[in-house]
Motif scaffolding. Structure first.
Motif, PDB file in Angstrom:
ATOM      1  N   ARG A 132      33.176 -23.474  12.578  1.00  0.00           N
ATOM      2  CA  ARG A 132      33.758 -24.542  13.388  1.00  0.00           C
ATOM      3  C   ARG A 132      32.756 -25.638  13.724  1.00  0.00           C
ATOM      4  NH1 ARG A 132      34.987 -20.336  16.908  1.00  0.00           N
ATOM      5  NH2 ARG A 132      34.016 -21.509  18.601  1.00  0.00           N
ATOM      6  N   TYR A 133      31.470 -25.402  13.478  1.00  0.00           N
ATOM      7  CA  TYR A 133      30.434 -26.343  13.904  1.00  0.00           C
ATOM      8  C   TYR A 133      29.776 -27.029  12.710  1.00  0.00           C
ATOM      9  CZ  TYR A 133      30.579 -23.575  18.231  1.00  0.00           C
ATOM     10  OH  TYR A 133      30.984 -22.918  19.374  1.00  0.00           O
ATOM     11  N   PRO A 134      29.469 -28.327  12.836  1.00  0.00           N
ATOM     12  CA  PRO A 134      28.609 -28.958  11.827  1.00  0.00           C
ATOM     13  C   PRO A 134      27.175 -28.457  11.989  1.00  0.00           C
ATOM     14  CG  PRO A 134      29.035 -30.491  13.615  1.00  0.00           C
ATOM     15  CD  PRO A 134      29.863 -29.259  13.900  1.00  0.00           C
ATOM     16  N   ALA A 135      26.314 -28.832  11.077  1.00  0.00           N
ATOM     17  CA  ALA A 135      24.901 -28.471  11.200  1.00  0.00           C
ATOM     18  C   ALA A 135      24.370 -28.940  12.550  1.00  0.00           C
ATOM     19  CB  ALA A 135      24.103 -29.104  10.066  1.00  0.00           C
ATOM     20  N   PRO A 136      23.438 -28.183  13.166  1.00  0.00           N
ATOM     21  CA  PRO A 136      22.924 -28.587  14.478  1.00  0.00           C
ATOM     22  C   PRO A 136      22.433 -30.023  14.523  1.00  0.00           C
ATOM     23  CG  PRO A 136      22.204 -26.367  13.986  1.00  0.00           C
ATOM     24  CD  PRO A 136      22.888 -26.877  12.743  1.00  0.00           C
ATOM     25  N   LEU A 137      21.738 -30.485  13.484  1.00  0.00           N
ATOM     26  CA  LEU A 137      21.261 -31.860  13.471  1.00  0.00           C
ATOM     27  C   LEU A 137      22.421 -32.841  13.556  1.00  0.00           C
ATOM     28  CD1 LEU A 137      19.013 -33.969  13.152  1.00  0.00           C
ATOM     29  CD2 LEU A 137      19.232 -33.703  10.667  1.00  0.00           C
ATOM     30  N   VAL A 138      23.493 -32.527  12.867  1.00  0.00           N
ATOM     31  CA  VAL A 138      24.655 -33.421  12.854  1.00  0.00           C
ATOM     32  C   VAL A 138      25.383 -33.357  14.198  1.00  0.00           C
ATOM     33  CG1 VAL A 138      26.877 -33.886  11.738  1.00  0.00           C
ATOM     34  CG2 VAL A 138      24.892 -33.197  10.361  1.00  0.00           C
ATOM     35  N   ARG A 139      25.574 -32.155  14.725  1.00  0.00           N
ATOM     36  CA  ARG A 139      26.262 -32.041  16.022  1.00  0.00           C
ATOM     37  C   ARG A 139      25.499 -32.780  17.113  1.00  0.00           C
ATOM     38  NH1 ARG A 139      27.368 -26.691  19.816  1.00  0.00           N
ATOM     39  NH2 ARG A 139      28.900 -27.690  21.180  1.00  0.00           N
ATOM     40  N   LEU A 140      24.175 -32.607  17.143  1.00  0.00           N
ATOM     41  CA  LEU A 140      23.396 -33.279  18.174  1.00  0.00           C
ATOM     42  C   LEU A 140      23.368 -34.790  17.974  1.00  0.00           C
ATOM     43  CD1 LEU A 140      20.410 -30.799  18.627  1.00  0.00           C
ATOM     44  CD2 LEU A 140      22.404 -31.115  20.103  1.00  0.00           C
ATOM     45  N   THR A 141      23.464 -35.224  16.745  1.00  0.00           N
ATOM     46  CA  THR A 141      23.545 -36.668  16.496  1.00  0.00           C
ATOM     47  C   THR A 141      24.861 -37.228  17.029  1.00  0.00           C
ATOM     48  OG1 THR A 141      22.134 -36.473  14.533  1.00  0.00           O
ATOM     49  CG2 THR A 141      23.477 -38.454  14.725  1.00  0.00           C
ATOM     50  N   VAL A 142      25.960 -36.494  16.809  1.00  0.00           N
ATOM     51  CA  VAL A 142      27.248 -36.914  17.368  1.00  0.00           C
ATOM     52  C   VAL A 142      27.175 -36.907  18.891  1.00  0.00           C
ATOM     53  CG1 VAL A 142      29.698 -36.336  17.585  1.00  0.00           C
ATOM     54  CG2 VAL A 142      28.559 -36.097  15.369  1.00  0.00           C
ATOM     55  N   LEU A 143      26.605 -35.853  19.464  1.00  0.00           N
ATOM     56  CA  LEU A 143      26.495 -35.756  20.918  1.00  0.00           C
ATOM     57  C   LEU A 143      25.666 -36.914  21.476  1.00  0.00           C
ATOM     58  CD1 LEU A 143      27.327 -33.685  23.169  1.00  0.00           C
ATOM     59  CD2 LEU A 143      25.025 -32.749  22.950  1.00  0.00           C
ATOM     60  N   ARG A 178      24.914 -37.389   4.144  1.00  0.00           N
ATOM     61  CA  ARG A 178      26.320 -37.818   4.058  1.00  0.00           C
ATOM     62  C   ARG A 178      27.026 -37.553   5.379  1.00  0.00           C
ATOM     63  NH1 ARG A 178      30.179 -34.411   0.251  1.00  0.00           N
ATOM     64  NH2 ARG A 178      29.757 -32.972   1.978  1.00  0.00           N
ATOM     65  N   ASP A 179      26.780 -36.377   5.969  1.00  0.00           N
ATOM     66  CA  ASP A 179      27.382 -36.076   7.271  1.00  0.00           C
ATOM     67  C   ASP A 179      26.938 -37.085   8.320  1.00  0.00           C
ATOM     68  OD1 ASP A 179      28.605 -33.847   6.177  1.00  0.00           O
ATOM     69  OD2 ASP A 179      27.108 -32.426   6.928  1.00  0.00           O
ATOM     70  N   LEU A 180      25.655 -37.390   8.343  1.00  0.00           N
ATOM     71  CA  LEU A 180      25.140 -38.337   9.334  1.00  0.00           C
ATOM     72  C   LEU A 180      25.762 -39.716   9.149  1.00  0.00           C
ATOM     73  CD1 LEU A 180      21.369 -37.300   9.378  1.00  0.00           C
ATOM     74  CD2 LEU A 180      23.082 -36.832  11.129  1.00  0.00           C
ATOM     75  N   GLY A 181      26.096 -40.038   7.924  1.00  0.00           N
ATOM     76  CA  GLY A 181      26.736 -41.326   7.663  1.00  0.00           C
ATOM     77  C   GLY A 181      28.152 -41.416   8.187  1.00  0.00           C
ATOM     78  N   ARG A 182      28.744 -40.280   8.531  1.00  0.00           N
ATOM     79  CA  ARG A 182      30.118 -40.264   9.059  1.00  0.00           C
ATOM     80  C   ARG A 182      30.147 -40.357  10.588  1.00  0.00           C
ATOM     81  NH1 ARG A 182      31.586 -41.196   4.075  1.00  0.00           N
ATOM     82  NH2 ARG A 182      31.965 -39.385   2.752  1.00  0.00           N
ATOM     83  N   VAL A 183      29.013 -40.263  11.236  1.00  0.00           N
ATOM     84  CA  VAL A 183      28.988 -40.092  12.688  1.00  0.00           C
ATOM     85  C   VAL A 183      29.674 -41.242  13.410  1.00  0.00           C
ATOM     86  CG1 VAL A 183      27.459 -40.043  14.700  1.00  0.00           C
ATOM     87  CG2 VAL A 183      27.007 -38.553  12.743  1.00  0.00           C
ATOM     88  N   THR A 184      29.397 -42.468  13.029  1.00  0.00           N
ATOM     89  CA  THR A 184      29.977 -43.606  13.749  1.00  0.00           C
ATOM     90  C   THR A 184      31.495 -43.573  13.711  1.00  0.00           C
ATOM     91  OG1 THR A 184      28.040 -44.983  13.307  1.00  0.00           O
ATOM     92  CG2 THR A 184      30.087 -46.117  13.866  1.00  0.00           C
ATOM     93  N   GLY A 185      32.058 -43.318  12.526  1.00  0.00           N
ATOM     94  CA  GLY A 185      33.516 -43.259  12.417  1.00  0.00           C
ATOM     95  C   GLY A 185      34.117 -42.115  13.198  1.00  0.00           C
ATOM     96  N   VAL A 186      33.429 -40.985  13.220  1.00  0.00           N
ATOM     97  CA  VAL A 186      33.923 -39.827  13.963  1.00  0.00           C
ATOM     98  C   VAL A 186      33.866 -40.097  15.466  1.00  0.00           C
ATOM     99  CG1 VAL A 186      33.428 -37.425  14.547  1.00  0.00           C
ATOM    100  CG2 VAL A 186      33.392 -38.159  12.158  1.00  0.00           C
ATOM    101  N   VAL A 187      32.792 -40.701  15.927  1.00  0.00           N
ATOM    102  CA  VAL A 187      32.678 -41.037  17.346  1.00  0.00           C
ATOM    103  C   VAL A 187      33.784 -42.012  17.749  1.00  0.00           C
ATOM    104  CG1 VAL A 187      31.240 -42.243  19.043  1.00  0.00           C
ATOM    105  CG2 VAL A 187      30.240 -40.502  17.545  1.00  0.00           C
ATOM    106  N   ASP A 188      34.064 -42.990  16.898  1.00  0.00           N
ATOM    107  CA  ASP A 188      35.171 -43.911  17.184  1.00  0.00           C
ATOM    108  C   ASP A 188      36.487 -43.145  17.340  1.00  0.00           C
ATOM    109  OD1 ASP A 188      33.531 -46.118  17.102  1.00  0.00           O
ATOM    110  OD2 ASP A 188      33.979 -46.601  15.001  1.00  0.00           O
TER     111      ASP A 188
END
Length: 447
Positions: free
Chosen positions: A278-289, A320-330
């Motif tokens: 259910r969780y993205p990689a820790p680096l990705v989750r913390l970047t979203v947070l 690639r995951d990090l590149g999705r962060v802005t759209g996901v946050v929106d």
């Protein structure tokens, strides 16, 4: 009296005894719930599980006919069904009954206040904005030997609640029986600053009510799909945890983010682990947070984040995951219905969580062994839950930490909003329908 008659009598008495036990337990728990905080949940358990047992008992006499062997077969079948109902009831009853244990009573009283305040605050906000939120009770916290708090997700029952060959029964029960639960680590009994994570866990249950039918998952998938690539399904699966992270931020502020760090930070390789369900990689989750905190105007999440090392074989996927962060946050910060987002429902004010803000001031009160003078209601409860976490970060002396734990539990409980709290009486028709469905599932193999 022959063996067949004895066997039939004992089976019938056992099923009837189960019904009486459920009713007596419900009455006892209601008597210990003067605020009616658990009224809806208790009534639903009694009506649904007790009602299912009653229907199984009513079906037994017609089945207990034929040859002695056929009668003994029927007795075993019906005793197994009664055992299944008892297993389901016992799972819930044990969580409620922890409140009778002197070692757990204070911590769970505070946890009940925090869970109720998160839930009530957001639901009231939703109703004030005209959102169609079904009446539902706040989740029931309980202590469990888990490492981190865990909501019992309605589409993923825990192994302890999973009866053999009854997955469809569980699906009906968990989705529609209004008894949401949250497991807390046993350490919450002496470390109440962990209660700040209830913002995240209650958020899981609120997603089900605010965005039913997988609406959030679909929204995040659409946002990721619009950016191209084939990873929309992965982000849809991760969306539930990320929504819960947002719920924690808008109810507990920066303290929620800081409380999550110990569960995510690790050595370089572990930060890139994408195989966490259910969780993205820790680096990705913390970047979203971190991005959510920034967009909300909160203090920065207290850890520097960077790109994955180019030498790691997972680097391309993580980038690639990090590149999705802005759209996901929106997508996460977008409207739930019309123009209203989760921050609107919470009445979120980022200034409360900055130095010199309300949480900082409450942390100072807790450190002095003070607080809650004239304060009550969900905002005060959540403010002191967050303040407890902030205050703990300022202490090193074990005796001072123990004093803070006692003060935090007392102050959170003292901030309880007065009055009755039930989500409205459980709909008898709804409980009766669910009891009938459960009984039908239990009896589906009956000739």
């Amino acid at each position: 009296m022959d063996a067949v008659h004895i066997r039939v009598t004992e089976t019938a008495e056992g099923i009837d005894r189960l019904r009486r036990e459920i009713a007596a337990w419900t009455d006892r728990r209601r008597a210990r719930d003067p605020r009616r905080q658990f009224h809806t949940a208790l009534t639903s358990i009694d009506d649904t599980l007790g009602g299912a047992a009653e229907r199984v008992a009513a079906a037994f006499p017609a089945a207990a006919t034929g040859t002695p062997g056929e009668i003994f077969d029927a007795c075993r079948r019906f005793e197994g069904r009664a055992a299944l109902v008892r297993r389901l009831w016992s799972w819930y009853a044990a969580k409620f009954d922890q409140r009778d244990d002197p070692a757990h009573r204070r911590a769970l009283a505070a946890a009940d206040e925090v869970a109720w305040s998160v839930h009530a605050g957001l639901v009231r906000g939703a109703l004030a904005h005209g959102l169609p939120v079904p009446p539902s009770p706040a989740p029931l916290p309980f202590l469990d030997p888990v490492q981190a708090p865990e909501a019992t997700l309605r589409d993923a029952p825990p192994a302890a609640l999973r009866p053999d060959s009854a997955d469809d029964l569980l699906a009906v029960l968990l989705v529609r029986l209004p008894v949401p639960t949250v497991a807390l680590p046993a350490g919450a009994a002496w470390a109440p600053w962990t209660l700040v994570l209830l913002g995240h866990e209650v958020g899981h249950h609120l997603e089900h009510d605010l965005l039913p039918g997988g609406a959030l998952r679909d929204r995040v998938r659409t946002a990721v799909g619009a950016a191209g690539g084939d990873d929309a399904a992965s982000w849809g699966g991760w969306s539930h945890e990320l929504f819960a992270d947002l719920a924690g931020l808008v109810t507990m502020g920066a303290a929620s983010a800081e409380a999550l760090l110990p569960f995510e930070l690790g050595g370089g390789p572990s930060m890139l682990d994408r195989g966490r369900g259910r969780y993205p990689a820790p680096l990705v989750r913390l970047t979203v947070l971190s991005a959510l905190a920034d967009r909300l105007g909160l203090p920065p999440v207290g850890v520097p984040l960077g790109d994955p090392p180019a030498t790691d074989r997972r680097a391309a996927a993580i980038r690639r995951d990090l590149g999705r962060v802005t759209g996901v946050v929106d997508a996460l910060l977008g409207p739930l219905c019309g123009p209203v987002g989760l921050t609107d429902l919470a009445g979120f004010d980022p200034s409360e969580h900055h130095p010199g803000g309300a949480v900082d001031l409450r942390a100072g009160l807790l450190l002095r062994g003070d607080g809650a003078a004239g304060e009550s209601g969900p905002r005060a409860v959540l403010g002191y839950a967050a303040a407890g976490h902030v205050a703990r970060s300022r202490l090193t002396d074990p005796a001072a930490v123990r004093r803070l734990a006692d003060t935090t539990l007392d102050v959170i409980t003292a901030c309880a909003e007065p009055g009755l709290r039930d989500a409205g009486p459980a709909a008898p028709a709804g409980s009766a329908v669910l009891a009938a469905e459960l009984a039908a599932l239990l009896l589906r193999d009956e000739p």
